[in-house]
Enzyme design. Structure first.
Site, mmCIF file in Angstrom:
data_model
loop_
_atom_site.group_PDB
_atom_site.id
_atom_site.type_symbol
_atom_site.label_atom_id
_atom_site.label_comp_id
_atom_site.label_asym_id
_atom_site.label_seq_id
_atom_site.Cartn_x
_atom_site.Cartn_y
_atom_site.Cartn_z
ATOM 1 N N ASP A 171 43.885 7.087 17.559
ATOM 2 C CA ASP A 171 43.110 6.200 18.140
ATOM 3 C C ASP A 171 41.395 6.512 18.586
ATOM 4 O O ASP A 171 41.469 7.583 19.287
ATOM 5 C CB ASP A 171 43.772 5.603 19.453
ATOM 6 C CG ASP A 171 43.204 4.176 20.036
ATOM 7 O OD1 ASP A 171 43.015 3.282 19.216
ATOM 8 O OD2 ASP A 171 42.671 4.458 21.170
ATOM 9 N N GLU B 287 41.219 6.430 13.051
ATOM 10 C CA GLU B 287 40.610 5.136 13.371
ATOM 11 C C GLU B 287 39.136 5.487 13.417
ATOM 12 O O GLU B 287 38.418 5.683 14.267
ATOM 13 C CB GLU B 287 41.065 4.451 14.685
ATOM 14 C CG GLU B 287 40.625 3.095 14.691
ATOM 15 C CD GLU B 287 40.564 2.412 16.066
ATOM 16 O OE1 GLU B 287 40.229 1.307 16.252
ATOM 17 O OE2 GLU B 287 40.432 3.169 17.014
HETATM 18 C C1 NOJ Z 1 41.711 1.234 19.507
HETATM 19 C C2 NOJ Z 1 42.809 0.321 19.091
HETATM 20 O O1 NOJ Z 1 43.080 -0.220 17.927
HETATM 21 C C3 NOJ Z 1 42.504 -0.843 20.230
HETATM 22 O O2 NOJ Z 1 43.430 -1.859 20.202
HETATM 23 C C4 NOJ Z 1 42.431 -0.563 21.523
HETATM 24 O O3 NOJ Z 1 42.065 -1.425 22.430
HETATM 25 C C5 NOJ Z 1 41.340 0.792 21.651
HETATM 26 N N1 NOJ Z 1 41.326 1.611 20.485
HETATM 27 C C6 NOJ Z 1 41.431 1.457 22.881
HETATM 28 O O4 NOJ Z 1 42.527 2.051 22.969
#
Ligand code: NOJ
Ligand code: CA
Length: 571
Positions: free
Chosen positions: A235, A297
């Site tokens: 993430d 991500e």
């Molecule tokens: C990316 C995640 O996909 C999202 O849903 C989240 O709010 C943020 N990172 C913070 O963890």
């Protein structure tokens, strides 16, 4: 690439969209054919699943792990090799699980560790691996580490997070803003210092410069690998480090959705230290377990920035998602082509990874201005054809395969996602793309047996659901199923890729070649019809039609209506 033989078109080919018979005839390979290999993920289809919204087995309005286990057959039938499940760890749910209070457990609303073990075991039997979400940048403010950290300035956990004094006038240490609105610093009354949070104040950033943080987080990652999890989606991985001197970010002229000056986050994202840490995570944790992977991500603008995440020696993230495709508006062939080519030809030979939907983005059928005469389903089909015929690993998002649309909140009082509450009406939050999976036409679309779901079911559920679409040969679901089956069985779709007709700004065309077979994909992203000659498409004699929508093959070549697509074997 070998020059394609230009053959005269024989008689007009009988074009068929996918029929149930064609699906039934699709070679049935063991779902997990590639699993014995450590690079199983190169031929995999990965399915992102938001557990809160997938299936609610105990009818409390919130999806859970047992609900996922109960639907593994559906995923196996779709042709999914691995699930990436968004966080199901104990959490106050300020950011619906992205605020983790304990990395080594399961939140009771999702089930128990035993349920997770059962899901891993059942998945193994059906050839579906489980990948978890590793929230690596921050924890919940209720995590025991943070509870200790904020207790006093000398607590052993103080340096697990980033604490600083405010400026002499009492304002925050610098100008960094939170991507979720407001300053990225909150003053804690207990010790009078500010702590840093890139996201919500309930999500304090970990201090990765502290070796004890690394140790604690690596142990957490290993805890689930030992239980049989196949890796992690990292993430917000670009936000792990920030400049120690806290240099102010340069401001740009605009305002963010929450009313603060927009800023160019050069001093608190994408720092070089991220890559050193990723190499350590690979070496010290992931690579000790064969076949385990990291998905990134990685919201970066260019393929050059993306390439960094593979690592100079391919020693960081195996699958950094090329998410910048999601930001293209309008979605056109001439915007897509150079980006895809750049990723396909990245200098370190990293394996491409594409995703067009996720739990933070409007669903594709609701995202773009649709050309006259087309529907969201046409948009779903053309993007599916792209994702499933490109060279690289596709990541689907639950419901994408049904053509599910956004169901956005109409009133601020209905919003669940805090950014939607804070940013209304400019920013309505992400509820719209997180509504319950639509299984059938029964109450709550079969998500549960009647309790009010945490988000309202899409209004089209009576017809847009798994059961109905399974029976309809023209459904979006059967379009996905047949293309996934084709990917699994056709060696061309595991082979090389070459763009053709590269000067065309409306239509994206490419040829995949492998195992003595060739497959041509032609995608008209524009609002105008297009006619292309076979010579223009690199020559070759079209054979079996693999998929088509709003397209015809004739003696002169290919005719495509707006959003028309054709995937065809070349002989
Ligand atoms: C990316 C995640 O996909 C999202 O849903 C989240 O709010 C943020 N990172 C913070 O963890
Ligand atoms: Ca439940």
């Amino acid at each position: 690439m070998r020059k394609l033989v230009t053959g005269a078109m024989a008689t007009a080919l009988a074009l068929v969209t996918t029929t149930p018979a064609a699906i039934a005839a699709a070679p049935t390979m063991p779902v997990n054919a590639a699993s014995a290999k450590d690079d199983w993920w190169k031929s995999a289809v990965i399915y992102e699943l938001y557990p809160r919204s997938f299936a609610d087995s105990n009818n409390d309005g919130i999806g859970d792990l047992k609900g996922v286990s109960q639907h593994l057959d559906y995923l196996a039938d779709l042709g999914v090799d691995a699930i990436w499940m968004t966080p199901m760890f104990p959490s106050p749910q300020a950011d619906f699980g992205y605020d983790v209070a304990d990395y080594d457990d399961v939140d009771p609303q999702f089930g128990t560790v035993a349920d997770a073990d059962q899901l891993i075991a059942a998945g193994k039997q059906k050839g579906i691996k489980l990948i978890l979400d590793f929230v690596i940048n921050h924890t919940s403010d209720k995590h025991p580490w943070f509870v200790q950290s904020r207790a006093n300035r000398t607590n052993p956990y103080r340096d697990f997070y980033i604490w600083r004094d405010g400026k002499a006038d009492g304002t925050p240490p610098n100008n960094w803003s939170s991507i979720f609105g407001g300053p990225a610093w909150d003053k804690d009354p207990v010790t009078g210092q500010y702590y840093y949070h890139f996201f919500y104040p309930q999500q304090p950033d970990l201090n990765w410069r502290n070796p004890k943080v690394e140790k604690a987080m690596f142990d957490a990652a290993e805890w689930w690998l030992k239980r049989g999890v196949y890796g992690y989606r990292l993430d917000a991985v670009g936000t792990m480090f920030e400049r120690e001197d806290l240099k102010d970010n340069p401001l740009t002229s605009g305002k963010d959705a929450f009313g603060l000056a927009e800023q160019n986050r050069i001093y608190n994202t994408e720092l070089p230290e991220v890559h050193i840490e990723l190499q350590r995570l690979r070496q010290q944790v992931i690579d000790r377990y064969p076949g385990r992977i990291l998905i990134g991500e990685t919201y970066v603008g260019t393929s050059a920035e993306l390439t960094k995440f593979y690592g100079a020696r391919n020693d960081e993230v195996q699958l950094p998602m090329f998410l910048s495709l999601i930001g293209i508006r309008p979605l056109t062939a001439d915007q897509l082509r150079p980006r895809i080519e750049a990723v396909e030809n990245n200098p370190v030979g990293g394996w491409p990874c594409f995703a067009l939907n996720n739990h933070d983005q409007r669903r594709v059928p609701s995202r773009y201005v649709l050309p006259a005469g087309t529907t969201g389903d046409d948009m779903a089909r053309i993007t599916a054809a792209l994702l499933l015929t490109l060279r690289g690993t596709p990541i689907l998002y639950y419901g994408e395969e049904l053509g599910m649309q956004n169901n956005d909140p109409k009133r601020v009082e209905d919003v669940q996602d805090i950014i939607g509450k804070k940013g209304w009406p400019n920013e309505k939050g992400r509820d719209g793309e997180r509504t319950p999976m639509q299984w059938d036409a029964s109450v709550n679309a079969g998500f549960n047996s009647g309790a009010k779901p945490w988000l309202p079911v899409g209004p089209d559920y009576a017809t847009r659901n798994v059961t109905a679409e399974r029976k309809d040969s023209n459904s979006v679901l059967n379009f996905y199923r047949s293309l996934i089956a084709e990917r699994r069985s056709n060696p061309a779709l595991a082979g090389d890729m070459m763009m053709v007709d590269r000067g065309n700004s409306n239509v994206l065309s490419y040829v995949r070649t492998g195992g003595g077979k060739r497959v041509l994909t032609v995608l008209n992203f524009s609002g105008n019809p297009a006619d292309l000659t076979l010579a223009q498409l690199g020559g070759g004699k079209p054979g079996r039609v693999i998929a088509k929508n709003r397209a015809d093959l004739n003696a002169a070549g290919v005719h495509l209506a707006p959003l028309g697509l054709l995937v065809v074997e070349l002989s």
